[in-house]
Design a protein around this motif. Structure first.
Motif, PDB file in Angstrom:
ATOM      1  N   PHE A  37      61.954  50.313  54.523  1.00  0.00           N
ATOM      2  CA  PHE A  37      62.848  50.983  53.757  1.00  0.00           C
ATOM      3  C   PHE A  37      63.756  52.300  54.549  1.00  0.00           C
ATOM      4  CE2 PHE A  37      61.511  51.087  49.240  1.00  0.00           C
ATOM      5  CZ  PHE A  37      60.248  50.290  49.494  1.00  0.00           C
ATOM      6  N   ARG A  38      64.897  52.759  53.809  1.00  0.00           N
ATOM      7  CA  ARG A  38      65.736  53.498  55.379  1.00  0.00           C
ATOM      8  C   ARG A  38      66.338  54.548  54.161  1.00  0.00           C
ATOM      9  NH1 ARG A  38      70.287  49.697  56.332  1.00  0.00           N
ATOM     10  NH2 ARG A  38      71.576  49.849  54.317  1.00  0.00           N
ATOM     11  N   GLN A  39      65.910  55.872  54.628  1.00  0.00           N
ATOM     12  CA  GLN A  39      66.261  57.029  54.332  1.00  0.00           C
ATOM     13  C   GLN A  39      68.045  57.460  55.093  1.00  0.00           C
ATOM     14  OE1 GLN A  39      64.358  59.892  53.398  1.00  0.00           O
ATOM     15  NE2 GLN A  39      65.750  60.823  51.408  1.00  0.00           N
ATOM     16  N   GLU A  44      69.224  58.819  49.295  1.00  0.00           N
ATOM     17  CA  GLU A  44      68.142  58.722  48.687  1.00  0.00           C
ATOM     18  C   GLU A  44      66.821  57.448  49.734  1.00  0.00           C
ATOM     19  OE1 GLU A  44      67.638  60.274  44.104  1.00  0.00           O
ATOM     20  OE2 GLU A  44      67.510  57.642  44.739  1.00  0.00           O
ATOM     21  N   ARG A  45      66.163  57.577  49.692  1.00  0.00           N
ATOM     22  CA  ARG A  45      65.404  56.274  50.496  1.00  0.00           C
ATOM     23  C   ARG A  45      65.683  55.177  49.206  1.00  0.00           C
ATOM     24  NH1 ARG A  45      60.049  58.171  50.732  1.00  0.00           N
ATOM     25  NH2 ARG A  45      60.733  59.037  52.686  1.00  0.00           N
ATOM     26  N   GLU A  46      65.259  54.039  50.457  1.00  0.00           N
ATOM     27  CA  GLU A  46      66.053  52.286  49.587  1.00  0.00           C
ATOM     28  C   GLU A  46      64.794  51.519  49.799  1.00  0.00           C
ATOM     29  OE1 GLU A  46      69.969  52.372  49.509  1.00  0.00           O
ATOM     30  OE2 GLU A  46      70.060  51.945  52.364  1.00  0.00           O
ATOM     31  N   ALA A  97      70.438  55.538  59.243  1.00  0.00           N
ATOM     32  CA  ALA A  97      69.567  56.198  59.262  1.00  0.00           C
ATOM     33  C   ALA A  97      68.142  56.210  60.057  1.00  0.00           C
ATOM     34  CB  ALA A  97      68.731  54.829  57.432  1.00  0.00           C
ATOM     35  N   TYR A  99      64.546  54.825  59.396  1.00  0.00           N
ATOM     36  CA  TYR A  99      64.062  53.983  59.304  1.00  0.00           C
ATOM     37  C   TYR A  99      62.221  53.322  59.512  1.00  0.00           C
ATOM     38  CZ  TYR A  99      68.218  50.777  58.867  1.00  0.00           C
ATOM     39  OH  TYR A  99      68.971  50.584  58.725  1.00  0.00           O
ATOM     40  N   TYR A 100      61.728  53.725  57.481  1.00  0.00           N
ATOM     41  CA  TYR A 100      59.930  53.705  57.577  1.00  0.00           C
ATOM     42  C   TYR A 100      59.870  52.812  57.450  1.00  0.00           C
ATOM     43  CZ  TYR A 100      61.194  58.196  57.377  1.00  0.00           C
ATOM     44  OH  TYR A 100      61.693  59.862  56.821  1.00  0.00           O
ATOM     45  N   PHE A 117      59.348  53.286  47.213  1.00  0.00           N
ATOM     46  CA  PHE A 117      58.557  53.079  48.487  1.00  0.00           C
ATOM     47  C   PHE A 117      56.669  54.299  47.510  1.00  0.00           C
ATOM     48  CE2 PHE A 117      58.231  54.211  52.720  1.00  0.00           C
ATOM     49  CZ  PHE A 117      57.604  55.883  53.054  1.00  0.00           C
ATOM     50  N   TRP A 123      52.097  54.162  54.831  1.00  0.00           N
ATOM     51  CA  TRP A 123      53.821  53.981  55.362  1.00  0.00           C
ATOM     52  C   TRP A 123      53.298  54.836  57.117  1.00  0.00           C
ATOM     53  CZ3 TRP A 123      53.067  56.076  50.283  1.00  0.00           C
ATOM     54  CH2 TRP A 123      53.054  57.534  50.536  1.00  0.00           C
ATOM     55  N   GLY A 126      58.496  57.102  60.983  1.00  0.00           N
ATOM     56  CA  GLY A 126      59.851  56.964  60.704  1.00  0.00           C
ATOM     57  C   GLY A 126      60.084  56.446  62.064  1.00  0.00           C
TER      58      GLY A 126
END
Length: 133
Positions: A37-39, A44-46, A97, A99-100, A117, A123, A126
């Motif tokens: 995922f990335r923010q 918002e996180r996506e 961003a 990244y997670y 998420f 997780w 980041g």
């Protein structure tokens, strides 16, 4: 929640490449979704890229990508090394961003619904990715 170990990230110019890696206990998260995922700043996180972690016969290796990264990014797994990798090519400034890595959702995508998420069990903390123009 167990924090996953992420590595990679950093700064790159537009058009360049970066690779992110995440160490995941693939046995614990067998038949689960693993992904990145990335923010971006102020957003918002996506979900970026997901992979179903299961034997091939059970659909393992099936990948899903956000439209914004299709063709440019690739997620892969190395179960022997407990590692999931996100290869990012032809990067753009809008890829900037945090990244997670995330693991442990019971599905990746159902119909048009992507697992959020919060549906992942674990997780990472980041890793920052910055793409300059």
């Amino acid at each position: 929640q167990v924090h996953l170990a992420e590595s990679g990230g950093g700064s790159v110019q537009a058009g360049g490449s970066l690779r992110l890696s995440c160490t995941v206990d693939t046995y614990t998260y067998s038949r689960n979704c693993v992904g990145w995922f990335r923010q971006p700043p102020g957003r918002e996180r996506e979900a970026v890229a997901l992979i179903w972690n299961a034997p091939i016969a059970s659909g393992g290796g099936t990948t899903y990508y956000a439209n914004s990264v299709k063709v440019r990014f690739a997620i892969s797994r190395d179960n022997a090394k407990n590692t999931f990798t996100l290869q990012m090519n032809r990067m753009k400034p809008e890829d900037t961003a945090m990244y997670y890595c995330a693991a442990g959702a019971h599905y990746c995508v159902s119909g048009d619904i992507w697992a959020s998420f919060d549906e992942y069990q674990s997780w990472g903390q980041g890793t920052q990715v910055t793409v300059s123009s």
